[in-house]
Design an enzyme around this catalytic site. Structure first.
Site, PDB file in Angstrom:
ATOM      1  N   SER A   1      19.659  17.097  15.465  1.00  9.70           N
ATOM      2  CA  SER A   1      19.849  16.402  14.018  1.00  9.70           C
ATOM      3  C   SER A   1      19.882  17.541  12.894  1.00  9.70           C
ATOM      4  CB  SER A   1      18.787  15.523  13.628  1.00  9.70           C
ATOM      5  OG  SER A   1      17.476  16.042  13.522  1.00  9.70           O
TER       6      SER A   1
ATOM      7  N   HIS B   1       8.611  22.010  10.375  1.00  5.09           N
ATOM      8  CA  HIS B   1       7.646  21.250   9.720  1.00  5.09           C
ATOM      9  C   HIS B   1       7.362  21.895   8.156  1.00  5.09           C
ATOM     10  CE1 HIS B   1       7.088  20.395  14.073  1.00  5.09           C
ATOM     11  NE2 HIS B   1       7.132  19.107  13.399  1.00  5.09           N
TER      12      HIS B   1
ATOM     13  N   HIS C   1      14.415  17.866  25.362  1.00  6.89           N
ATOM     14  CA  HIS C   1      13.585  18.443  24.306  1.00  6.89           C
ATOM     15  C   HIS C   1      12.056  17.667  24.274  1.00  6.89           C
ATOM     16  CE1 HIS C   1      12.066  19.594  20.257  1.00  6.89           C
ATOM     17  NE2 HIS C   1      12.170  18.469  19.934  1.00  6.89           N
TER      18      HIS C   1
ATOM     19  N   LEU D   1       0.777  -1.401  -0.062  1.00  5.33           N
ATOM     20  CA  LEU D   1      -0.009   0.047  -0.077  1.00  5.33           C
ATOM     21  C   LEU D   1       0.759   1.179   0.067  1.00  5.33           C
ATOM     22  CD1 LEU D   1      -2.742   1.341   0.123  1.00  5.33           C
ATOM     23  CD2 LEU D   1      -2.775   1.242   2.590  1.00  5.33           C
TER      24      LEU D   1
ATOM     25  N   ASP E   1      16.580  13.838  25.039  1.00  2.63           N
ATOM     26  CA  ASP E   1      15.182  13.969  24.452  1.00  2.63           C
ATOM     27  C   ASP E   1      14.062  13.183  25.168  1.00  2.63           C
ATOM     28  OD1 ASP E   1      16.357  15.725  22.489  1.00  2.63           O
ATOM     29  OD2 ASP E   1      16.785  14.287  21.296  1.00  2.63           O
TER      30      ASP E   1
ATOM     31  N   GLU F   1      23.977  13.897  14.412  1.00  2.00           N
ATOM     32  CA  GLU F   1      23.135  13.065  14.425  1.00  2.00           C
ATOM     33  C   GLU F   1      22.985  12.219  13.170  1.00  2.00           C
ATOM     34  OE1 GLU F   1      19.369  12.935  16.438  1.00  2.00           O
ATOM     35  OE2 GLU F   1      20.123  14.612  17.954  1.00  2.00           O
TER      36      GLU F   1
ATOM     37  N   ILE G   1      18.201  21.407  17.822  1.00  2.00           N
ATOM     38  CA  ILE G   1      17.787  20.567  18.492  1.00  2.00           C
ATOM     39  C   ILE G   1      18.405  19.063  18.543  1.00  2.00           C
ATOM     40  CG2 ILE G   1      15.734  19.041  19.105  1.00  2.00           C
ATOM     41  CD1 ILE G   1      15.691  22.040  19.752  1.00  2.00           C
TER      42      ILE G   1
ATOM     43  N   ARG H   1       3.230   6.067   5.941  1.00  2.00           N
ATOM     44  CA  ARG H   1       4.275   5.642   6.739  1.00  2.00           C
ATOM     45  C   ARG H   1       4.339   4.617   7.833  1.00  2.00           C
ATOM     46  NH1 ARG H   1       8.699   9.627   7.841  1.00  2.00           N
ATOM     47  NH2 ARG H   1       8.098  11.520   6.807  1.00  2.00           N
ATOM     48  N   CYS H   2       5.244   3.947   7.864  1.00  2.00           N
ATOM     49  CA  CYS H   2       5.078   2.621   8.602  1.00  2.00           C
ATOM     50  C   CYS H   2       6.707   3.034   9.630  1.00  2.00           C
ATOM     51  CB  CYS H   2       5.142   1.456   8.157  1.00  2.00           C
ATOM     52  SG  CYS H   2       4.018   1.550   6.798  1.00  2.00           S
TER      53      CYS H   2
HETATM   54  N1  GLN Z   1      17.457  15.130  18.991  1.00  2.00           N
HETATM   55  C1  GLN Z   1      16.658  14.720  18.020  1.00  2.00           C
HETATM   56  C2  GLN Z   1      16.683  15.495  16.735  1.00  2.00           C
HETATM   57  O1  GLN Z   1      17.098  16.414  16.632  1.00  2.00           O
HETATM   58  C3  GLN Z   1      15.103  15.051  18.545  1.00  2.00           C
HETATM   59  C4  GLN Z   1      14.079  14.663  17.658  1.00  2.00           C
HETATM   60  C5  GLN Z   1      12.687  14.506  18.213  1.00  2.00           C
HETATM   61  O2  GLN Z   1      12.476  15.010  19.320  1.00  2.00           O
HETATM   62  N2  GLN Z   1      11.716  14.188  17.562  1.00  2.00           N
HETATM   63  O3  GLN Z   1      16.543  14.561  15.718  1.00  2.00           O
HETATM   64 ZN    ZN Z   2      11.218  17.314  18.387  1.00  2.00          ZN
END
Ligand code: GLN
Ligand code: ZN
Length: 771
Positions: free
Chosen positions: A447, A708, A655, A20, A613, A498, A445, A529-530
């Protein structure tokens, strides 16, 4: 002889090989037409029906399939989506009309379109990791039957010679899961119009030959208000009046009916399903009070986890029940949507561990064995029962599971383990003296973009196509470029990016004892998405450091502080299949000690700032409010255990990538992190309302860059968000950072946006006084 049916309440839709996903993505990119997509979907349905039947199901669901989401399907059915009732309008409602949207780093946050029609908001389906599309209503909303999907799929099965039981999300849960556009508008007022459309669909199903319909009402396990309960009464009275001959199997799941039991039992339906995995204690009250002519569906096999069931124990429990009821159905606790499809494909999984597991098809097999044992006696299924018991015993005794030293360590009760040496005010002064950061310090944050090259290198390394030295050199190259660039634009606290991580949970799970990983254990997260959740099967320990070498290399390239970057114990727990032979709290504590060791090692290696996190802390909240305090107590304690092994001078960050924590703000404060970064850009700092009454005790980075969206915020836009933050928080507590990790973005966007972010911070330093 008694008749005991075997039902599945729903089957995974994505297909064992994720057909799918492939078909959807092809369709979206213009690579195939609607007819091809529909052909794939029909083939998937046919094979799901066939598999369920082959495994021994006698009540087969239809309309559990969805091209994207079953809540969105109802919105389409009742005419609540904008545009023509066609496939494109359906996908536009799901994904927005801009194709630039991107998901949050861990596929758990809503997506937003850039322009035109934004994507509908997504949120977690109860306490699962599945996301549904939140219906949004305004007072003038009207409903009209606009899709015949349930009927079409019922007929499609009929043509294959199958008589199915259609599944519909019930009208009350549908409205309770929706949101209102207006502050004073309650979507429940839309109930009569909605129920009329449901009635139309139900009578069409009855006309087509359906005798039963499974009507899912999971909201019956939540805390309901009196108007919520009244909605149930009026909705089901109306449905019954409209289609008196169609039988409804009222299907709540994910917990106990509890204080809603009386409401459920008074509804004019003909059957009730109960989740006996989450709430075994409700069996007796239901047996005692359910009308004698109702069919009871007993959810005895765990639809939410992957463990093989203790069939003999279930039989011991159910055998006395059989003579008390004339009609019983055995079922999984909930739809099998939340588990992978078929264990037999896991040929690479350690056979010892594989023997302890059951995926969707195996679970149906277990139900069939139980039904046969209850009707024809245990002897008729002797080998299957013996095998199930042997697996239970083997699992209980396995040396792979039990590490006495780990258990002992996690059993320690010394409160000092979850307490930093000094309170925040003292730590703050020590850290300020050693870190010497400017006001409004800037950071990210964790990555940076996971480019095609980065993913290729990781895949090559995992498959053995490149050797470890080459892989390391390639990633070091990425890190070096990222660090030099961060230095150059003047960020204050750097990250290594990361690049080595496939996923923020999997990366750690793969290095910890007690975790197993599947090759094909896909579970739908949303749409196409899986995810493949790790399986925590045993005591969790950290055999070796997990991040130190990457951190050390990154720090060697700069004089600015390089953050150590870890995933917290609660998030690792909440995004995994968790062992069921001990309380979740205990497993979480074990993970906490493993992370604590990593934190201590990072500090010893020289890290002055370490981020842990906890992206999934909030979504782990229990469904009933009265269970929140105990969850929060152990979850926060686990975080604190992981964070408290370091000196005052070491600054702990955490975070969380969401903004809705007004109701748990005190628990967030109790985590006692020195700095927390949160999502706020999209809500224009609305979240900070929570801080109007609660004085958050430590430093806080309200995200100023909505990661986003592909939009690059201007310096002024970010500065104005920061100014707004200074009205709610002490200026000297404010950090400057994006909403979340940047792994799903592209470098050109990231470069421009972070450059603006650094300048916005400079603007604040120049204009806002900090003590
Ligand atoms: N340290 C992670 C990143 O920056 C945090 C991702 C998250 O909180 N979803 O990707
Ligand atoms: Zn996040």
């Amino acid at each position: 002889m008694v008749e005991i049916a075997v039902a599945t309440l729903g089957f995974p839709r994505i297909g064992a090989k994720r057909a799918l996903k492939t078909a959807l993505e092809q369709y979206w990119s213009g690579g195939c037409d609607a007819a091809a997509l529909r052909t794939t979907a029909a083939a998937l349905r046919a094979s799901a029906w066939q598999q369920q039947q082959a495994c021994g199901a006698t009540i087969i669901p239809s309309n559990d399939f969805s091209l994207y989401d079953h809540v969105l399907d109802i919105s389409a059915m009742v005419g609540a989506l904008p545009g023509a009732p066609d496939l494109d309008a359906y996908f536009t409602a799901a994904r927005g009309s801009s194709r630039n949207e991107t998901a949050c780093a861990h596929a758990h946050a809503p997506t937003t379109g850039q322009d035109h029609q934004p994507a509908a908001e997504m949120t977690k389906w109860f306490d699962t990791n599945y996301h549904y599309l939140v219906p949004r209503f305004h007072p003038a909303q009207s409903f009209r039957l606009s899709s015949t999907k349930p009927l079409d799929e019922f007929r499609e099965a009929q043509q294959l010679g199958l008589h199915t039981r259609p599944v519909l999300l019930g009208p009350v849960s549908y409205l309770l899961l929706s949101k209102s556009d207006h502050r004073d508008f309650d979507p429940l007022t839309l109930l009569p119009g909605l129920v009329a459309v449901y009635a139309e669909m139900l009578s069409a199903l009855a006309d087509a030959g359906a005798d039963w319909v499974q009507i899912d009402e999971p909201c019956l396990v939540l805390d309901l208000t009196e108007p919520g309960r009244a909605a149930y009464r009026s909705a089901y009275a109306a449905l019954h009046a409209a289609v008196p001959h169609l039988k409804l199997m009222l299907t709540p799941y994910f917990g106990a009916l509890d204080d809603n039991l009386a409401t459920a039992l008074a509804l004019p339906v003909q059957g009730l399903h109960i989740d006996l995995v989450r709430a075994p204690e409700q069996l007796e009250p239901v047996l005692a009070a359910a009308p004698a002519d109702w069919v009871l569906s007993l959810g005895v096999i765990d639809g939410r986890n992957i463990w093989r069931a203790d069939l003999v124990a279930i039989l011991d429990w159910l055998e006395p029940v059989v003579p008390r009821r004339s009609q019983l159905v055995l079922a999984p606790s909930c739809s099998l949507l939340h588990v992978p499809i078929d264990l037999t494909r896991e040929t690479q999984l350690d056979p010892e561990i594989r023997d302890w597991l059951a995926f969707a098809t195996q679970k149906i097999g277990e139900l069939a064995v139980l039904a046969q044992a209850l009707t024809q006696g245990r002897a008729s299924v002797e080998p299957a029962l013996r095998a199930a018991s042997a697996a239970q015993l083997a699992r209980r005794q396995s040396a792979r599971i039990h590490q006495p030293a780990v258990k002992q360590r996690a059993a320690q009760t010394d409160p000092a383990l979850s307490r930093r040496a000094s309170p925040y005010s003292v730590r703050r002064a020590v850290q300020a003296a050693t870190l010497r950061l400017p006001p409004f310090p800037t950071t990210t944050i964790g990555s940076f973009p996971q480019t095609a090259a980065v993913r290729q290198a990781r895949a090559d390394f995992t498959k053995g196509r490149i050797d470890p030295a080459r892989y390391q050199a390639q990633l070091q190259d990425e890190i070096a470029r990222a660090v030099q660039w961060q230095d150059a634009i003047g960020l204050d606290v750097l990250v290594h990016g990361e690049f080595e991580r496939n996923d923020m949970v999997q990366y750690f799970g793969e290095q910890l004892d007690g975790f197993a990983f599947t090759a094909h254990g896909w579970v739908q997260s949303y749409g196409s998405r899986c995810v493949r959740p790790p399986i925590i099967y045993g005591d969790v320990a950290r055999p070796h450091p997990m991040t130190i070498d990457w951190w050390r290399y990154a720090q060697s390239l700069t004089h600015r502080p390089m953050k150590g970057m870890l995933t917290g114990p609660v998030t690792i727990l909440n995004w995994s299949f968790v062992r069921d032979d001990q309380p979740r709290a205990q497993t979480c504590r074990q993970i906490a000690f493993a992370i604590r060791d990593e934190v201590i090692d990072l500090e010893a290696a020289g890290a002055a700032i370490i981020q842990i996190d906890e992206a999934a802390l909030r979504e782990g909240l229990p469904l009933r409010r009265r269970d929140w305090p105990s969850y929060l107590a152990w979850a926060i304690e686990a975080f604190r255990i992981s964070a408290s092994g370091v000196a005052d001078a070491t600054q702990i960050h955490t975070h969380m990538c969401y903004s809705e924590f007004n109701d748990i703000i005190e628990a967030i404060g109790a985590m006692d992190a020195d700095v927390i970064s949160i999502e706020t850009a999209r809500s224009r700092m609305e979240l900070l309302d929570a801080f109007a009454t609660y004085h958050y005790p430590a430093a806080l980075g309200p995200g100023v860059y909505d990661i986003h969206s592909p939009t690059i915020p201007s310096i002024e836009a970010m500065a104005s968000l920061l100014k707004a933050a200074t009205r709610r928080l002490p200026a000297e507590h404010i950090w400057v950072n994006p909403d979340c990790g940047l792994k799903t973005r592209h470098w050109p966007e990231v470069r421009a946006a972070l450059d603006h972010m650094v300048q916005a911070a400079a603007l604040l330093r120049a204009t806002v006084h900090t003590p």
